[in-house]
Design a protein around this motif. Structure first.
Motif, PDB file in Angstrom:
ATOM      1  N   GLU A 141       0.823  -1.222   0.000  1.00 24.76           N
ATOM      2  CA  GLU A 141       0.000   0.000   0.000  1.00 24.76           C
ATOM      3  C   GLU A 141       0.850   1.261   0.000  1.00 24.76           C
ATOM      4  O   GLU A 141       0.425   2.313  -0.468  1.00 24.76           O
ATOM      5  CB  GLU A 141      -0.955   0.001   1.204  1.00 24.76           C
ATOM      6  N   GLN A 142       2.093   1.140   0.549  1.00 26.65           N
ATOM      7  CA  GLN A 142       2.977   2.309   0.606  1.00 26.65           C
ATOM      8  C   GLN A 142       3.397   2.766  -0.786  1.00 26.65           C
ATOM      9  O   GLN A 142       3.894   3.877  -0.954  1.00 26.65           O
ATOM     10  CB  GLN A 142       4.211   2.002   1.481  1.00 26.65           C
ATOM     11  N   LEU A 143       3.221   1.894  -1.793  1.00 27.90           N
ATOM     12  CA  LEU A 143       3.607   2.232  -3.167  1.00 27.90           C
ATOM     13  C   LEU A 143       2.397   2.531  -4.048  1.00 27.90           C
ATOM     14  O   LEU A 143       2.530   2.675  -5.263  1.00 27.90           O
ATOM     15  CB  LEU A 143       4.427   1.075  -3.784  1.00 27.90           C
ATOM     16  N   CYS A 144       1.220   2.614  -3.473  1.00 24.55           N
ATOM     17  CA  CYS A 144      -0.002   2.902  -4.235  1.00 24.55           C
ATOM     18  C   CYS A 144       0.133   4.257  -4.922  1.00 24.55           C
ATOM     19  O   CYS A 144       0.701   5.195  -4.362  1.00 24.55           O
ATOM     20  CB  CYS A 144      -1.206   2.903  -3.293  1.00 24.55           C
ATOM     21  N   THR A 145      -0.367   4.359  -6.154  1.00 22.84           N
ATOM     22  CA  THR A 145      -0.284   5.635  -6.870  1.00 22.84           C
ATOM     23  C   THR A 145      -1.330   6.636  -6.359  1.00 22.84           C
ATOM     24  O   THR A 145      -1.302   7.801  -6.730  1.00 22.84           O
ATOM     25  CB  THR A 145      -0.478   5.438  -8.391  1.00 22.84           C
ATOM     26  N   LYS A 146      -2.278   6.138  -5.531  1.00 26.77           N
ATOM     27  CA  LYS A 146      -3.225   7.069  -4.886  1.00 26.77           C
ATOM     28  C   LYS A 146      -3.050   6.966  -3.378  1.00 26.77           C
ATOM     29  O   LYS A 146      -3.913   6.442  -2.677  1.00 26.77           O
ATOM     30  CB  LYS A 146      -4.664   6.695  -5.263  1.00 26.77           C
ATOM     31  N   PRO A 147      -1.911   7.456  -2.860  1.00 23.45           N
ATOM     32  CA  PRO A 147      -1.644   7.276  -1.438  1.00 23.45           C
ATOM     33  C   PRO A 147      -2.644   8.046  -0.564  1.00 23.45           C
ATOM     34  O   PRO A 147      -3.117   9.111  -0.956  1.00 23.45           O
ATOM     35  CB  PRO A 147      -0.227   7.843  -1.269  1.00 23.45           C
ATOM     36  N   SER A 148      -2.981   7.466   0.567  1.00 22.66           N
ATOM     37  CA  SER A 148      -3.825   8.206   1.523  1.00 22.66           C
ATOM     38  C   SER A 148      -3.195   8.104   2.908  1.00 22.66           C
ATOM     39  O   SER A 148      -3.871   7.863   3.904  1.00 22.66           O
ATOM     40  CB  SER A 148      -5.254   7.665   1.505  1.00 22.66           C
TER      41      SER A 148
END
Ligand SMILES: [Zn+2]
Ligand SMILES: [Zn+2]
Length: 352
Positions: free
Chosen positions: A113-120
């Motif tokens: 998740e730390q590399l998601c292109t839509k970080p939250s």
């Protein structure tokens, strides 16, 4: 609830109050116990990262919305649970993994998740822990800390998992050859401790500050080197008996990256973690000729957080100095951090 928020970039955090929200769906509400203060909070409150050459990376352009409560190293006690939340109960003490993604894309489903292109990320793109309460969207971000004291567990969410993930990227030479760690602040001391816990030895620590070099030496560094010395690269090559297989740059400035590259053995690897900022110009032929790798490492995955907590429970707590301060001191703590006066980590204790 009371929280300290960035309302205008570059200004001190502002104390605001709002009714304490009720968790909906899978949300879990924590009462904050411990909130670590991280160096990247300085960049976030400034509103940008320095890219070098006069260029800036605006965190507002990347999607940070004001006002935002900073604080991404959080431990809290579960005080309310949404109707669809599973796996937690009232009274549980949990570490929060802040590196949240969209939760739906292939990267997130793979666990990165730390590399998601839509970080939250919590404390960046959603409200963080410089607050009396913290809302977490799903219980998968919550980790049991067992007997680890909250103020020691909190930094594991950022400096802990960040250095753990960087150390894992070193690969097989981690346990056979010295690792070079550039930067002996909070991140550096954590990295040094985890390196040892993971079976590493003979760490070489580089810092320009003699007080920080002393702290590293006391924490078990085999060799400490002044990064500002004109022959620093030579000293590192001597200390690693021919050049480093892995340099972990926890500063990430032009001079530290250059020093890292100059210190590598053939097929060595520079892992850049720090976000100090800047830029360097690189000649390309040495990449193939020296079979060199430059790799970035950003925080860590949910799996790595779980592995890290298990490692700490098995091998003992990293002996990184931790000072606790009341939540209301947050602006003073950030100023001290900016002035380079903090050795180790400061953790705010909103419950006190
Ligand atoms: Zn951080
Ligand atoms: Zn995603």
């Amino acid at each position: 609830m009371r929280m300290f928020q960035v309302c205008t970039c570059g200004e001190p955090l502002q104390l605001n109050e709002t009714p304490t929200p009720k968790p909906q769906g899978s949300e879990v509400l924590l009462k904050m116990i411990a909130a670590g203060v991280c160096h990247s909070d300085l960049h976030l409150s400034d509103g940008y990262f320095d890219l070098g050459g006069g260029k800036k990376l605006s965190v507002i352009e990347r999607g940070m919305k004001l006002p935002v409560t900073l604080g991404h190293e959080n431990v809290g006690e579960v005080v309310a649970i949404g109707p669809d939340a599973r796996g937690v109960k009232i009274g549980d003490r949990r570490l929060v993994d802040p590196w949240m993604g969209c939760g739906e894309c292939t990267v997130c489903r793979r666990g990165d998740e730390q590399l998601c292109t839509k970080p939250s990320s919590l404390g960046v793109f959603r409200q963080g822990g410089y607050s009396t309460h913290l809302m977490v969207p799903h219980s998968r971000y919550l980790f049991d800390i067992g007997s680890i004291p909250p103020e020691r567990a909190a930094p594991l969410a950022c400096s802990g998992v960040t250095t753990y993930s960087a150390l894992k990227k070193v690969g097989p030479t981690l346990t056979t050859d010295p690792v070079v760690i550039i930067g002996a602040g909070g991140l550096g001391l954590m990295c040094l401790a985890l390196h040892k816990a993971m079976g590493g030895h003979s760490a070489v620590v580089v810092d320009i500050d003699p007080a920080k070099r002393d702290a590293a030496k006391q924490a078990g560094a085999a060799t400490v080197i002044d990064g500002a010395a004109p022959d620093a690269a030579k000293q590192i090559i001597a200390a690693t008996k021919g050049g480093a297989w892995a340099v972990i740059d926890l500063v990430g400035s032009a001079s530290t990256a250059k020093l890292g590259i100059d210190s590598l053995i053939k097929a060595g690897k520079l892992i850049i973690v720090g976000l100090y900022g800047g830029e360097i110009t690189l000649s390309l032929p040495p990449f193939p000729m020296r079979a060199m790798t430059i790799q970035g490492s950003y925080t860590g995955s949910l799996t790595e957080t779980a592995e890290l907590i298990e490692l700490v429970q098995r091998t003992g707590l990293p002996p990184v100095p931790v000072a606790t301060r009341p939540l209301d001191d947050v602006n003073a703590v950030l100023s001290e951090l900016r002035a380079g006066k903090v050795i180790g980590r400061v953790v705010l204790t909103p419950a006190n």
